[in-house]
Design a protein around this motif. Structure first.
Motif, mmCIF file in Angstrom:
data_model
loop_
_atom_site.group_PDB
_atom_site.id
_atom_site.type_symbol
_atom_site.label_atom_id
_atom_site.label_comp_id
_atom_site.label_asym_id
_atom_site.label_seq_id
_atom_site.Cartn_x
_atom_site.Cartn_y
_atom_site.Cartn_z
ATOM 1 N N SER A 28 -7.252 1.473 -3.152
ATOM 2 C CA SER A 28 -6.454 0.619 -4.034
ATOM 3 C C SER A 28 -4.991 0.587 -3.607
ATOM 4 O O SER A 28 -4.268 -0.351 -3.952
ATOM 5 C CB SER A 28 -6.572 1.084 -5.487
ATOM 6 O OG SER A 28 -5.835 2.281 -5.701
ATOM 7 N N MET A 29 -4.557 1.599 -2.875
ATOM 8 C CA MET A 29 -3.159 1.671 -2.448
ATOM 9 C C MET A 29 -2.915 1.058 -1.070
ATOM 10 O O MET A 29 -1.766 0.875 -0.688
ATOM 11 C CB MET A 29 -2.699 3.127 -2.437
ATOM 12 C CG MET A 29 -2.683 3.760 -3.812
ATOM 13 S SD MET A 29 -2.150 5.466 -3.762
ATOM 14 C CE MET A 29 -0.428 5.265 -3.339
ATOM 15 N N LEU A 30 -3.971 0.760 -0.335
ATOM 16 C CA LEU A 30 -3.782 0.175 0.995
ATOM 17 C C LEU A 30 -2.994 -1.121 0.885
ATOM 18 O O LEU A 30 -3.294 -1.973 0.060
ATOM 19 C CB LEU A 30 -5.130 -0.090 1.662
ATOM 20 C CG LEU A 30 -5.794 1.118 2.300
ATOM 21 C CD1 LEU A 30 -7.190 0.762 2.757
ATOM 22 C CD2 LEU A 30 -4.982 1.670 3.442
ATOM 23 N N GLY A 31 -1.990 -1.266 1.708
ATOM 24 C CA GLY A 31 -1.154 -2.456 1.683
ATOM 25 C C GLY A 31 0.039 -2.341 0.754
ATOM 26 O O GLY A 31 0.950 -3.159 0.820
ATOM 27 N N ALA A 32 0.038 -1.350 -0.122
ATOM 28 C CA ALA A 32 1.174 -1.151 -1.029
ATOM 29 C C ALA A 32 2.259 -0.340 -0.320
ATOM 30 O O ALA A 32 1.989 0.393 0.618
ATOM 31 C CB ALA A 32 0.723 -0.421 -2.289
#
Length: 88
Positions: A28-32
């Motif tokens: 869910s945190m990938l790219g954040a």
């Protein structure tokens, strides 16, 4: 070399169990923007989890970088970096 890497990665995935919550949080945190700290007492599988997370990142198109804090040097602490350092 790629074939060996792929086979080792597959063996790691087969041997790895659990940590579904941590893996989903990471996905869910990938790219954040930001930093995800992974820590815990020695011997509970942080390194194995990091290997799995790197595989997840690669599968998502990212290019993960691995830094081993046990051997990294820190300019802010004259080369002796305490484990709590966020500079390195």
């Amino acid at each position: 070399m790629t074939i060996i890497r792929q086979r080792l990665s597959e063996l790691r995935r087969r041997a790895f169990a659990g940590r579904t919550g941590e893996i989903e949080l990471f996905r869910s945190m990938l790219g954040a923007r930001g930093v995800l700290f992974l820590h815990g007492p020695g011997g509970i599988g942080e390194s194995a989890l990091l290997d799995v997370l790197a595989d997840v990142a690669v599968a998502a198109g990212a290019d993960p970088i691995t830094i081993d804090g046990r051997v990294a040097s820190c300019r802010a602490h004259s080369g002796t970096c305490p484990t709590w350092c966020a500079v390195c």
